[in-house]
Design a protein around this motif. Structure first.
Motif, mmCIF file in Angstrom:
data_model
loop_
_atom_site.group_PDB
_atom_site.id
_atom_site.type_symbol
_atom_site.label_atom_id
_atom_site.label_comp_id
_atom_site.label_asym_id
_atom_site.label_seq_id
_atom_site.Cartn_x
_atom_site.Cartn_y
_atom_site.Cartn_z
ATOM 1 N N SER A 163 -19.187 9.912 13.225
ATOM 2 C CA SER A 163 -18.509 10.912 12.414
ATOM 3 C C SER A 163 -17.080 10.409 12.215
ATOM 4 O O SER A 163 -16.514 9.791 13.121
ATOM 5 C CB SER A 163 -18.478 12.279 13.104
ATOM 6 O OG SER A 163 -19.785 12.778 13.295
ATOM 7 N N PRO A 164 -16.484 10.650 11.062
ATOM 8 C CA PRO A 164 -15.105 10.165 10.825
ATOM 9 C C PRO A 164 -14.105 11.039 11.577
ATOM 10 O O PRO A 164 -13.528 11.978 11.035
ATOM 11 C CB PRO A 164 -14.948 10.285 9.302
ATOM 12 C CG PRO A 164 -15.884 11.374 8.901
ATOM 13 C CD PRO A 164 -17.043 11.323 9.876
ATOM 14 N N ILE A 165 -13.901 10.711 12.842
ATOM 15 C CA ILE A 165 -13.075 11.567 13.691
ATOM 16 C C ILE A 165 -11.605 11.545 13.271
ATOM 17 O O ILE A 165 -10.849 12.434 13.650
ATOM 18 C CB ILE A 165 -13.252 11.216 15.190
ATOM 19 C CG1 ILE A 165 -13.203 9.706 15.427
ATOM 20 C CG2 ILE A 165 -14.553 11.766 15.706
ATOM 21 C CD1 ILE A 165 -13.458 9.296 16.862
ATOM 22 N N GLU A 166 -11.228 10.548 12.463
ATOM 23 C CA GLU A 166 -9.878 10.578 11.883
ATOM 24 C C GLU A 166 -9.649 11.861 11.089
ATOM 25 O O GLU A 166 -8.554 12.421 11.098
ATOM 26 C CB GLU A 166 -9.662 9.370 10.958
ATOM 27 C CG GLU A 166 -9.683 8.030 11.659
ATOM 28 C CD GLU A 166 -11.049 7.374 11.696
ATOM 29 O OE1 GLU A 166 -11.109 6.149 11.884
ATOM 30 O OE2 GLU A 166 -12.066 8.091 11.540
ATOM 31 N N MET A 167 -10.673 12.320 10.389
ATOM 32 C CA MET A 167 -10.542 13.521 9.566
ATOM 33 C C MET A 167 -10.352 14.769 10.442
ATOM 34 O O MET A 167 -9.564 15.654 10.116
ATOM 35 C CB MET A 167 -11.770 13.683 8.675
ATOM 36 C CG MET A 167 -11.991 12.542 7.694
ATOM 37 S SD MET A 167 -10.643 12.377 6.502
ATOM 38 C CE MET A 167 -10.808 13.907 5.589
ATOM 39 N N GLN A 173 -3.622 9.274 7.065
ATOM 40 C CA GLN A 173 -3.161 7.906 7.324
ATOM 41 C C GLN A 173 -2.608 7.764 8.742
ATOM 42 O O GLN A 173 -2.837 6.744 9.399
ATOM 43 C CB GLN A 173 -2.097 7.515 6.286
ATOM 44 C CG GLN A 173 -2.699 7.255 4.905
ATOM 45 C CD GLN A 173 -1.663 7.233 3.801
ATOM 46 O OE1 GLN A 173 -0.537 7.706 3.973
ATOM 47 N NE2 GLN A 173 -2.037 6.693 2.642
ATOM 48 N N ARG A 174 -1.899 8.798 9.218
ATOM 49 C CA ARG A 174 -1.400 8.741 10.596
ATOM 50 C C ARG A 174 -2.566 8.703 11.576
ATOM 51 O O ARG A 174 -2.556 7.920 12.544
ATOM 52 C CB ARG A 174 -0.506 9.951 10.894
ATOM 53 C CG ARG A 174 -0.020 9.986 12.340
ATOM 54 C CD ARG A 174 0.889 11.170 12.631
ATOM 55 N NE ARG A 174 1.260 11.188 14.053
ATOM 56 C CZ ARG A 174 0.545 11.733 15.014
ATOM 57 N NH1 ARG A 174 -0.604 12.343 14.730
ATOM 58 N NH2 ARG A 174 0.955 11.697 16.272
ATOM 59 N N SER A 175 -3.583 9.528 11.330
ATOM 60 C CA SER A 175 -4.750 9.545 12.214
ATOM 61 C C SER A 175 -5.495 8.222 12.160
ATOM 62 O O SER A 175 -5.952 7.713 13.196
ATOM 63 C CB SER A 175 -5.673 10.706 11.829
ATOM 64 O OG SER A 175 -5.024 11.948 12.026
ATOM 65 N N ILE A 176 -5.617 7.651 10.970
ATOM 66 C CA ILE A 176 -6.265 6.342 10.831
ATOM 67 C C ILE A 176 -5.525 5.307 11.676
ATOM 68 O O ILE A 176 -6.142 4.490 12.377
ATOM 69 C CB ILE A 176 -6.325 5.916 9.347
ATOM 70 C CG1 ILE A 176 -7.376 6.734 8.595
ATOM 71 C CG2 ILE A 176 -6.644 4.418 9.228
ATOM 72 C CD1 ILE A 176 -7.376 6.494 7.093
ATOM 73 N N GLY A 177 -4.189 5.349 11.642
ATOM 74 C CA GLY A 177 -3.402 4.399 12.426
ATOM 75 C C GLY A 177 -3.664 4.520 13.919
ATOM 76 O O GLY A 177 -3.802 3.510 14.618
ATOM 77 N N LEU A 178 -3.758 5.750 14.408
ATOM 78 C CA LEU A 178 -4.021 5.974 15.836
ATOM 79 C C LEU A 178 -5.416 5.478 16.217
ATOM 80 O O LEU A 178 -5.599 4.877 17.287
ATOM 81 C CB LEU A 178 -3.880 7.457 16.168
ATOM 82 C CG LEU A 178 -2.444 8.011 16.179
ATOM 83 C CD1 LEU A 178 -2.464 9.534 16.280
ATOM 84 C CD2 LEU A 178 -1.647 7.413 17.334
#
Length: 391
Positions: free
Chosen positions: A47-51, A172-177
């Protein structure tokens, strides 16, 4: 406590406690710490947990009830000839262990998980839930376009649940993490492949499981601490055989199964356990449209596993052959959950490709509550001995 002061025992104590805690105390405390916080559960695979993170929610991996919980109510909702994870997940729900969860995401895996998403909506109508259906066509113009739309629907659902908009900057911040998280996980896996006696898989497994149940920044620090601490451990190097384990991408094995394989003389140097946190194999771009970035990375650089369609049967299993060579494994254990249609359909094709490449393998089935480990230990031990003698 972090960095040089944190020992492997310290880290494992935290991870083991989370692994065994079917009341999800960490997630409950996280939610209660600030008013308005929400928790979104997701089932294994991807699942795209970044979202979820970008929506200000805690992503909570739900891996079923494991071998600590007796399934009583869950059996009333599902037939006996399917895998155990949906029944034990229902058991978690009806026994109020998930009564604090605000949303649930049921990812593509198989018809069973698809049906579970519908049952959950009927049983828990006040919980936001979504069946997250990723594409099986890997043409960017087809599958990629579809996936962007699916991400938009997920974003809208999360916004409705939380009552707040999710900006591109949030994603984008979540993607970076999570890029950092995946990088550190690759570092742990590379460390284990190089020196498996310093990072046993029974440790790495619970380290990864805990990471899918806690704040990503906290897990990133934990991964750094683990690598630093494990490299200082004084552990003997044994005459074990290097093994890769595949087929366990969804319903997870009991920890004792992994320990039994290790006790049988195997160093596990690659696996597909708790796959969500490394399903994407490269960094996701943090510039441009973040939904396009997530979709393109999924289409072009995600792992091959049993619930992903490979249109060319001639290359089916080559991904696993390449992975075995990359980590220096001497053999493969193909371990599948009982009644897991995707894994059991894949098994002969993947194992045929292993045979063509001259890679020894054995195969067996398990359930998340497997109790009898002696036959598995004997089979793994015999396999390890045969590699030492004849390969």
């Amino acid at each position: 406590m972090s960095g040089k002061n944190r020992t492997v025992a310290d880290i494992m104590a935290v991870c083991q406690e989370m692994f065994e805690d079917l009341n999800f105390t960490y997630a409950r405390k996280w939610k209660d710490a600030k008013p308005g916080r929400k928790v979104v559960g997701f089932l294994p695979v991807y699942s795209p947990i970044e979202m979820i993170h970008a929506a200000g929610c805690l992503p909570l991996g739900i891996f079923g009830g494991g071998d600590q919980m007796e399934v009583i109510h869950g059996d009333a909702y599902y037939q006996s000839y399917i895998c155990r994870i949906p029944r034990s997940t229902i058991e978690l729900g009806v026994t109020n262990r998930l009564d604090f969860v605000d949303g649930m995401i049921f990812p593509f895996v198989c018809d069973v998980i698809r049906n579970l998403s519908g049952i959950w909506k009927l049983m828990f109508p006040n919980v936001w839930s979504k069946f997250f259906d990723t594409p099986q066509n890997y043409d960017k113009s087809i599958g990629g376009t579809y996936y962007v739309q699916e991400l938009k629907e997920l974003k809208e659902g999360l916004e409705t649940m939380t009552g707040r908009k999710i900006s591109d900057a949030d994603i984008q911040r979540s993607i970076g993490l999570y890029n950092e998280n995946r990088r550190l996980i690759r570092e742990v896996y590379a460390f284990r492949a190089k020196q498996p006696w310093l990072a046993p898989t029974s440790e790495v497994y619970v380290l990864m499981r805990a990471g899918l149940m806690m704040d990503v920044e906290e897990h990133n620090q934990m991964l750094k601490d683990y690598i630093a601490a494990a490299s200082k451990e004084d552990r003997p190097k044994r005459d074990n055989v290097r093994i890769s384990i595949y087929g366990s991408f969804c319903e997870q094995p009991p920890l004792n199964l992994i320990k039994s394989i290790e006790m049988a003389g195997c160093y596990v140097v690659d696996d597909d356990y708790s796959l969500n946190n490394r399903f994407l194999m490269v960094d996701v771009p943090t510039s441009g449209d973040p939904l396009e970035a997530l979709a393109t990375t999924y289409i072009e650089n995600s792992v091959e596993t049993s619930c992903k369609y490979v249109p060319d049967g001639k290359v089916k299993g080559q991904f696993h052959v390449d992975a075995v060579k990359a980590c220096g494994a001497e053999g493969v254990i193909y371990a599948t959950p009982s009644f897991c249609d995707p894994a059991l359909l894949d098994r002969p094709m993947v194992c045929n490709k292993l045979s063509e490449a001259g890679i020894p393998y054995i195969a067996f089935k398990y359930a998340e509550n497997s109790g009898q480990m002696q036959p598995i230990r004997e089979q793994a031990g015999t396999f390890a001995d045969s590699i030492k003698l004849w390969s």
